[in-house]
Design an enzyme around this catalytic site. Structure first.
Site, PDB file in Angstrom:
ATOM      1  N   HIS A  26       0.838  -1.198   0.000  1.00 24.59           N
ATOM      2  CA  HIS A  26       0.000   0.000   0.000  1.00 24.59           C
ATOM      3  C   HIS A  26       0.870   1.244   0.000  1.00 24.59           C
ATOM      4  O   HIS A  26       1.868   1.314   0.727  1.00 24.59           O
ATOM      5  CB  HIS A  26      -0.902   0.032   1.239  1.00 24.59           C
ATOM      6  CG  HIS A  26      -1.698   1.298   1.362  1.00 24.59           C
ATOM      7  ND1 HIS A  26      -2.867   1.496   0.659  1.00 24.59           N
ATOM      8  CD2 HIS A  26      -1.476   2.435   2.069  1.00 24.59           C
ATOM      9  CE1 HIS A  26      -3.335   2.704   0.944  1.00 24.59           C
ATOM     10  NE2 HIS A  26      -2.508   3.293   1.793  1.00 24.59           N
ATOM     11  N   ASP A  32     -14.899   1.976   7.730  1.00 24.92           N
ATOM     12  CA  ASP A  32     -13.842   2.928   7.391  1.00 24.92           C
ATOM     13  C   ASP A  32     -14.355   3.978   6.414  1.00 24.92           C
ATOM     14  O   ASP A  32     -14.086   5.170   6.586  1.00 24.92           O
ATOM     15  CB  ASP A  32     -12.638   2.200   6.789  1.00 24.92           C
ATOM     16  CG  ASP A  32     -11.593   3.171   6.281  1.00 24.92           C
ATOM     17  OD1 ASP A  32     -11.050   3.926   7.103  1.00 24.92           O
ATOM     18  OD2 ASP A  32     -11.350   3.213   5.057  1.00 24.92           O
ATOM     19  N   ARG A  90     -14.783  12.168   9.010  1.00 30.24           N
ATOM     20  CA  ARG A  90     -13.519  12.835   9.342  1.00 30.24           C
ATOM     21  C   ARG A  90     -13.231  13.974   8.369  1.00 30.24           C
ATOM     22  O   ARG A  90     -12.714  15.033   8.753  1.00 30.24           O
ATOM     23  CB  ARG A  90     -12.366  11.828   9.296  1.00 30.24           C
ATOM     24  CG  ARG A  90     -12.337  10.857  10.459  1.00 30.24           C
ATOM     25  CD  ARG A  90     -11.412   9.682  10.179  1.00 30.24           C
ATOM     26  NE  ARG A  90     -10.061  10.135   9.867  1.00 30.24           N
ATOM     27  CZ  ARG A  90      -9.195   9.436   9.137  1.00 30.24           C
ATOM     28  NH1 ARG A  90      -9.537   8.261   8.631  1.00 30.24           N
ATOM     29  NH2 ARG A  90      -7.987   9.908   8.919  1.00 30.24           N
ATOM     30  N   SER A 112      -7.342   3.320   9.475  1.00 29.26           N
ATOM     31  CA  SER A 112      -8.040   3.354   8.184  1.00 29.26           C
ATOM     32  C   SER A 112      -7.290   2.525   7.145  1.00 29.26           C
ATOM     33  O   SER A 112      -7.870   1.670   6.466  1.00 29.26           O
ATOM     34  CB  SER A 112      -8.181   4.803   7.715  1.00 29.26           C
ATOM     35  OG  SER A 112      -8.707   4.861   6.403  1.00 29.26           O
ATOM     36  N   LYS A 169      -8.312  -1.863   5.875  1.00 33.62           N
ATOM     37  CA  LYS A 169      -8.572  -2.325   4.500  1.00 33.62           C
ATOM     38  C   LYS A 169      -7.571  -3.396   4.082  1.00 33.62           C
ATOM     39  O   LYS A 169      -7.917  -4.354   3.384  1.00 33.62           O
ATOM     40  CB  LYS A 169      -8.540  -1.141   3.533  1.00 33.62           C
ATOM     41  CG  LYS A 169      -9.677  -0.144   3.754  1.00 33.62           C
ATOM     42  CD  LYS A 169      -9.769   0.858   2.633  1.00 33.62           C
ATOM     43  CE  LYS A 169      -8.675   1.907   2.660  1.00 33.62           C
ATOM     44  NZ  LYS A 169      -8.856   2.899   3.721  1.00 33.62           N
TER      45      LYS A 169
END
Length: 440
Positions: free
Chosen positions: A82, A161, A168, A183, A187
């Site tokens: 990621h 999320d 947020r 967050s 995932k």
């Protein structure tokens, strides 16, 4: 349990239990808690923070709020990667096929871009016929057959999320490290990978502007991984200038192909080598980082990674002949060079402004759901530290909207700063965070 009590505990800096966090997330996901009360809790977290145990509990509660992908039927150690987002960040398109070619399954759920950070799914959509939405059984089958599958993030994966992030975004609580970390990791964990590699971008074109904040975020995510039994390594990489020379969807596909052919942009290639070496090590195919680097380089040089990319494209319905003929990718109608108004040395390139310029051409989204132009973008012609002569090309604009050229030409010129004396190139790899902590 009562939401007011949980808000008050966090407001007073008292650690919440796992059962309290589980109840909070389940209740909010099912609409039993209104936005105004959840916003109060988020603000309390923003100011009071969360312990590692709380952050891990929040991560797992969000991961468990929807579908949890089970990859146990896929042999081997499944590795996911990621990136926290940047400009010209084409690493996934190089990393996934190269690591898969080594025999390490790469299971990736990716998102679309928003703002100047490009999404992997948008880039893949530039490939004619490519299918970006896979059913779970298709995803697993492709992973079993090809060691590689990439699909769009669905609403059923970590829905808490998505709901929390929207709140947020409108309550000024985005910049909270526990909330950012949970967050991202929720995932990744819901996607089913055994090991996780994080590319944490730092600098002008990144979400994390300072090295100190980036290290803190990386350390938090690595500790979450440890607490939930997912070995995680974070690599801090510079985003003080675009990583690749190409910024834009079809342009980035073309640049990735060049690297998979053993050529390509040196900075982008170096980041891919670094991240890929750790992926091979975590996946059990390399004995250590140096061995992983040798293997990764060999897979590029022998074009095994390129062949795997073609295999992956065909498996998801795309036209793999783009590997031999990139003109089959979406092509912009208008191409315009941006010329330097002076001679000197490139002292800085404001990556965020270059990304914004590409977005203005249609390569990125100014708002969620906006249709993008897959052919639009910018290809840089200079790097920090490079000597440039007056009249030399600094960048090339690709667009289907001729009216945007003047504006984008100005934005690019303003983003490139010059010095009269030589300027050193900025460091590319800023450090590593693993279970032993931060080290260079």
């Amino acid at each position: 349990m009562h939401i007011v009590d949980i808000i008050a505990k966090k407001r007073d800096g008292i650690e919440l239990s796992q059962s309290e966090i589980d109840w909070l997330i389940k209740s909010y996901t099912s609409d039993a808690i209104p936005d105004y009360q959840m916003a109060a809790w988020l603000m309390a977290v923003f100011f009071r923070g969360m312990s590692d145990t709380e952050t891990a509990a929040l991560t797992m509660a969000m991961a468990a709020s929807g579908d949890m992908v089970d990859l146990s039927q896929v042999p081997g150690v499944k590795v996911d990667k990621h990136s926290t987002g940047g400009v010209g960040d084409t690493t996934t398109l190089v990393l996934a096929p190269t690591v898969a070619a080594a025999g390490v399954p790469v299971a990736k759920m990716s998102g679309r871009g928003l703002g100047f950070t490009g999404g992997t799914i948008d880039k893949l959509e530039a490939i004619p016929g490519f299918k970006v939405a896979l059913e779970c059984n298709e995803f697993i089958a492709n992973l079993q057959r090809h060691n590689m599958a990439i699909t769009g993030q669905t609403a059923s994966v970590a829905p808490a999320d998505g709901k929390l992030y929207s709140l947020r975004d409108v309550t000024a609580t985005v910049e909270s490290i526990p909330l950012i970390a949970s967050s991202i990791m929720s995932k990744k964990i819901a996607s089913g990978a055994d090991k996780i590699i994080l590319d944490v971008k730092v600098g002008n074109g990144a979400f994390m502007k300072s090295r100190e904040d980036a290290i803190k975020l990386a350390e938090t995510m690595v500790r979450i991984g440890q607490l939930v039994d997912r070995e995680t390594v974070a690599i801090l990489t510079s985003m003080e200038q675009p990583l690749g020379m190409a910024i834009g969807n079809s342009l980035e596909i073309k640049e990735a192909i060049e690297i998979l052919q053993g050529r390509g942009e040196p900075l982008l290639k170096e980041v891919c080598l670094t991240i890929g070496s750790y992926m091979l090590t975590l996946g059990g195919k390399a004995q250590n980082y140096e061995d992983g680097r040798r293997q990764f380089t060999a897979l590029l040089d022998t074009r095994q990674a390129l062949a795997k990319f073609g295999e992956f494209i065909e498996a998801q319905g795309g036209d793999s002949s783009i590997l031999q003929d990139t003109t089959k990718l979406p092509q912009a109608q208008f191409i315009q060079e941006v010329y330097s108004g002076r001679s000197g040395y490139v002292a800085a390139i404001k990556a965020a402004q270059i990304g914004y310029a590409a977005m203005r051409l249609g390569a990125g989204r100014e708002y969620k759901g906006q249709t993008i132009d897959l052919s639009a973008g910018i290809v840089m012609q200079c790097r920090v530290g490079q000597a440039v002569q007056k009249g030399q090309a600094l960048a090339v604009i690709y667009t289907n909207d001729k009216s945007k050229i003047t504006e984008v030409d100005f934005l690019i010129r303003q983003a490139i700063l010059f010095a009269d004396k030589p300027v050193p190139s900025p460091p590319l790899i800023l450090g590593i965070v693993d279970k032993y902590g931060f080290h260079r």
